[in-house]
Scaffold this motif. Structure first.
Motif, mmCIF file in Angstrom:
data_model
loop_
_atom_site.group_PDB
_atom_site.id
_atom_site.type_symbol
_atom_site.label_atom_id
_atom_site.label_comp_id
_atom_site.label_asym_id
_atom_site.label_seq_id
_atom_site.Cartn_x
_atom_site.Cartn_y
_atom_site.Cartn_z
ATOM 1 N N ALA A 3 1.074 -1.774 0.097
ATOM 2 C CA ALA A 3 0.046 0.404 -0.118
ATOM 3 C C ALA A 3 0.584 1.660 0.062
ATOM 4 C CB ALA A 3 -1.068 0.154 1.335
ATOM 5 N N LYS A 4 2.113 1.527 0.744
ATOM 6 C CA LYS A 4 3.177 2.266 0.643
ATOM 7 C C LYS A 4 3.983 2.729 -0.655
ATOM 8 C CE LYS A 4 4.334 0.872 5.458
ATOM 9 N NZ LYS A 4 5.484 0.886 5.899
ATOM 10 N N THR A 5 4.107 2.141 -1.502
ATOM 11 C CA THR A 5 4.221 1.827 -2.525
ATOM 12 C C THR A 5 3.227 2.472 -3.472
ATOM 13 O OG1 THR A 5 4.715 -0.154 -2.924
ATOM 14 C CG2 THR A 5 6.607 1.164 -2.354
ATOM 15 N N SER A 6 1.896 1.757 -3.217
ATOM 16 C CA SER A 6 1.167 1.886 -4.989
ATOM 17 C C SER A 6 0.463 3.448 -5.429
ATOM 18 C CB SER A 6 -0.260 1.340 -4.027
ATOM 19 O OG SER A 6 -1.426 1.389 -4.900
ATOM 20 N N SER A 7 1.445 3.642 -6.469
ATOM 21 C CA SER A 7 0.585 5.109 -7.292
ATOM 22 C C SER A 7 -0.315 5.299 -7.707
ATOM 23 C CB SER A 7 1.687 4.739 -8.670
ATOM 24 O OG SER A 7 1.503 3.635 -9.410
ATOM 25 N N THR A 8 -1.740 3.926 -7.809
ATOM 26 C CA THR A 8 -2.801 4.193 -7.900
ATOM 27 C C THR A 8 -3.473 5.061 -6.769
ATOM 28 O OG1 THR A 8 -3.671 2.204 -7.377
ATOM 29 C CG2 THR A 8 -2.532 2.492 -8.902
ATOM 30 N N ALA A 9 -2.638 5.387 -5.815
ATOM 31 C CA ALA A 9 -3.051 6.174 -4.338
ATOM 32 C C ALA A 9 -3.009 7.370 -4.530
ATOM 33 C CB ALA A 9 -2.970 5.178 -2.818
ATOM 34 N N GLN A 16 -2.074 9.278 4.548
ATOM 35 C CA GLN A 16 -3.032 8.822 5.673
ATOM 36 C C GLN A 16 -1.998 8.225 5.717
ATOM 37 O OE1 GLN A 16 -4.831 10.827 6.990
ATOM 38 N NE2 GLN A 16 -4.760 9.831 8.684
ATOM 39 N N THR A 17 -1.490 6.595 5.119
ATOM 40 C CA THR A 17 -0.907 5.486 5.306
ATOM 41 C C THR A 17 0.100 5.637 6.085
ATOM 42 O OG1 THR A 17 -1.861 4.383 3.335
ATOM 43 C CG2 THR A 17 -0.082 3.492 4.559
ATOM 44 N N ASP A 21 1.434 4.776 10.131
ATOM 45 C CA ASP A 21 2.718 3.862 10.484
ATOM 46 C C ASP A 21 3.166 4.611 11.265
ATOM 47 O OD1 ASP A 21 4.707 1.996 11.004
ATOM 48 O OD2 ASP A 21 4.319 1.935 8.609
ATOM 49 N N ASN A 22 3.662 4.546 12.471
ATOM 50 C CA ASN A 22 4.030 5.078 13.933
ATOM 51 C C ASN A 22 5.613 4.591 14.110
ATOM 52 O OD1 ASN A 22 2.196 5.997 15.345
ATOM 53 N ND2 ASN A 22 1.760 4.718 16.402
ATOM 54 N N PHE A 23 5.775 3.513 13.558
ATOM 55 C CA PHE A 23 8.041 2.505 13.672
ATOM 56 C C PHE A 23 7.768 3.349 12.285
ATOM 57 C CE2 PHE A 23 10.383 -0.004 11.928
ATOM 58 C CZ PHE A 23 11.670 0.201 12.487
ATOM 59 N N LEU A 24 7.199 3.597 11.500
ATOM 60 C CA LEU A 24 7.848 4.314 9.911
ATOM 61 C C LEU A 24 8.363 5.984 10.399
ATOM 62 C CD1 LEU A 24 8.644 4.248 6.887
ATOM 63 C CD2 LEU A 24 6.069 5.720 6.576
ATOM 64 N N ARG A 25 7.179 6.718 10.857
ATOM 65 C CA ARG A 25 7.747 7.815 11.150
ATOM 66 C C ARG A 25 8.549 7.957 12.475
ATOM 67 N NH1 ARG A 25 2.180 10.812 12.953
ATOM 68 N NH2 ARG A 25 3.627 12.247 13.061
ATOM 69 N N ASN A 26 8.668 7.114 13.403
ATOM 70 C CA ASN A 26 9.655 6.829 14.693
ATOM 71 C C ASN A 26 10.793 7.068 13.576
ATOM 72 O OD1 ASN A 26 8.386 8.113 16.591
ATOM 73 N ND2 ASN A 26 7.957 6.228 17.069
ATOM 74 N N GLY A 332 9.163 8.109 2.150
ATOM 75 C CA GLY A 332 9.092 7.804 1.082
ATOM 76 C C GLY A 332 7.892 7.843 -0.148
ATOM 77 N N HIS A 333 7.844 6.685 0.027
ATOM 78 C CA HIS A 333 7.048 5.833 -0.279
ATOM 79 C C HIS A 333 5.072 6.587 -0.710
ATOM 80 C CE1 HIS A 333 8.756 2.184 0.882
ATOM 81 N NE2 HIS A 333 9.265 2.281 -0.233
ATOM 82 N N ALA A 334 5.345 7.896 0.003
ATOM 83 C CA ALA A 334 3.889 8.577 0.113
ATOM 84 C C ALA A 334 3.746 9.322 -1.193
ATOM 85 C CB ALA A 334 3.564 9.117 1.966
#
Length: 499
Positions: A3-9, A16-17, A21-26, A332-334
């Motif tokens: 979901a993080k890398t999906s370019s269709t979103a 928002q994804t 993701d608290n781990f990602l942000r930290n 980065g994936h956003a």
């Protein structure tokens, strides 16, 4: 693809994804802060950082302004050294050129050092579709390849992964359970990748800098994998963005000073390799054939554009990502494509047509302050937003809202009436001095912060009251005070006459 890398979103959905993701942000926050701290220490120790930045900027400005000359010089020198040069106008041509070489060499396996351009043209997927094994040898790239993801950072591709996640990925390859121990995991990757280096038919690299006067290719790395990729396999293919060129080895000295300090806070990358054509008879190692694929893929469209040509000055250090408050919150994936952060939010609309990324900025200018070659990315966001408006790419609600604002603000009496109505209308939504309601255009804003309430008295009202009070005080003044006031205003050079 997750979901993080999906370019269709949409951008908002991807953001928002990431925000959930608290781990990602930290992880992103921790690593980018460390990189920023290291950069400050390294640049302070160097001294005269702003002078170095300006020198780097001038080199890049000069090179891009004379790109045709330096490209021609570079190509001639590469061929004189025995290398082959190919030109690709887009990703499709780059793939065709590469696959022709691969088929000619009856290739079964390819090892790659880190190359964002190869991510851009999706060459790995093409290899896999043709049954060719392709292995990323940069540790971060190897991790995300196993995870089936795209890089989350230009310099640190697996910035969003922890030891436990890496151990799980490596265990699947090893066929046994590996502990979440850094030394053990690095040792496994080292032994596994050594096998791949020795087996590979072709080595693929990117190009940090191409030196026009010598026909050399400069590779920067911290793991030594780029050196293995460019010396062990019999054939080497280098993907080079058409803008990755500098005039001379003296200019390389400047870039070798700027890039590592801006990227990771290092004085110098652990390995800096200069490739000068294929192996000669008295060389102990190196490829028997060298193919340089110079790729346009939308870059030439920025040449001559006064608003965006400077984006070609980028040296891919990632410093703007580490400084950007948006990237530090969402990773980065956003950003939905290969390039992330401020440079990605500018490059992607230019190369990949994702125009909504122009909104992925607070316009704070931190990216410009961090950039070692002083690219005005914050200005480019404004230019792209203006073009989006001119091309009617913004949301209908936004278009109508701005038209309404223009109509109201162009009539000061109407503006004043609307302001008074708004001051009264906000009362049911104000709690503790702020507006907390998540309605209409405030819904997104108030999800993470609160909107300030409109002041009880507008600036216009306050100014009018001050003017009335001043006029009263002037009327009460005696002749002596008025004369003194006139003298003071005259000495200050004030053109206004005293009352």
């Amino acid at each position: 693809m997750n979901a993080k890398t999906s370019s269709t979103a949409t951008l908002n959905e991807r953001a928002q994804t990431a925000l959930n993701d608290n781990f990602l942000r930290n992880a992103v926050k921790f690593t980018t802060e460390r990189l920023r701290t290291n950069k400050v220490s390294a640049t302070d120790e160097l001294g005269n950082w702003e002078e170095w930045r300006e020198q780097g900027r001038q080199i890049r400005l000069h090179t891009i302004a004379h790109l045709d000359y330096y490209l021609s010089l570079f190509v001639n020198n590469v061929r004189a050294l025995g290398g082959h040069v190919h030109f690709a106008s887009d990703a499709k041509e780059a793939i065709e050129i590469t696959m022709n070489i691969v088929k000619e060499k009856h290739t079964r396996s390819v090892v790659k050092s880190k190359s964002m351009l190869s991510e851009e043209v999706h060459i790995n997927q093409v290899f896999e579709q043709h049954g060719i094994e392709v292995v990323e040898t940069d540790l971060g790239e190897y991790i995300i390849q196993l995870a089936g993801e795209t890089p989350s950072h230009i310099i640190i591709p697996a910035i969003h992964k922890n030891k436990e996640q890496v151990a799980e990925l490596f265990s699947n390859v090893a066929g046994k359970r590996l502990p979440a121990d850094t030394a053990v995991l690095a040792g496994f990757a080292r032994s596994k990748l050594r096998e791949k280096f020795l087996e590979a038919d072709i080595g693929m690299t990117g190009c940090n800098f191409a030196i026009a006067e010598t026909g050399s290719i400069a590779l920067f790395s911290n793991e030594g994998n780029a050196r293995m990729v460019s010396t062990v396999p019999k054939t080497q293919i280098t993907f080079m963005g058409m803008e990755r060129i500098i005039p001379s080895l003296e200019d390389l000295e400047v870039m070798a000073t700027l890039l590592p300090r801006a990227a990771t806070g290092q004085k110098l990358t652990v390995y800096m390799s200069l490739i000068n054509g294929p192996r000669r008879s008295d060389d102990s190692d190196g490829p028997e054939e060298l193919h340089v694929v110079i790729i346009d893929n939308g870059r030439s469209k920025q040449l001559g554009d006064p608003e965006f040509q400077e984006v070609l000055n980028c040296i891919r250090c990632g410093a703007c990502l580490n400084a950007c408050p948006v990237y530090r919150h969402v990773g980065g994936h956003a950003y939905g494509w290969v390039y992330s952060g401020p440079i990605g939010a500018v490059l992607t609309p230019l190369l990949h047509e994702d125009k909504e990324l122009a909104n992925a900025s607070s316009l704070c200018g931190a990216c410009y302050e961090a950039c070692p070659v002083k690219i005005p990315l914050h200005d480019m966001f404004v230019y792209q937003r203006r073009r989006n408006v001119e091309e009617a790419l913004t949301k209908k609600a936004e278009q109508l809202g701005m038209k309404a604002f223009k109509f109201i603000s162009s009539n000061h009496r109407l503006f004043h009436r609307i302001l008074r109505i708004s001051q009264l209308g906000q009362k049911p939504f104000v709690k503790g001095g702020v507006i907390t309601a998540k309605i209409g255009p405030l819904k997104g804003w108030n999800t993470y912060r609160y909107a300030p309430k409109l002041a009880q008295h507008s600036f216009r009202d306050t100014w009018k009251a001050l003017d009335t009070e001043l006029q009263f005080e002037l009327q009460e003044m005696g002749p002596e005070m008025k004369d003194r006031l006139a003298d003071i205003l005259k000495k200050r050079g004030d053109t206004h006459e005293s009352q």
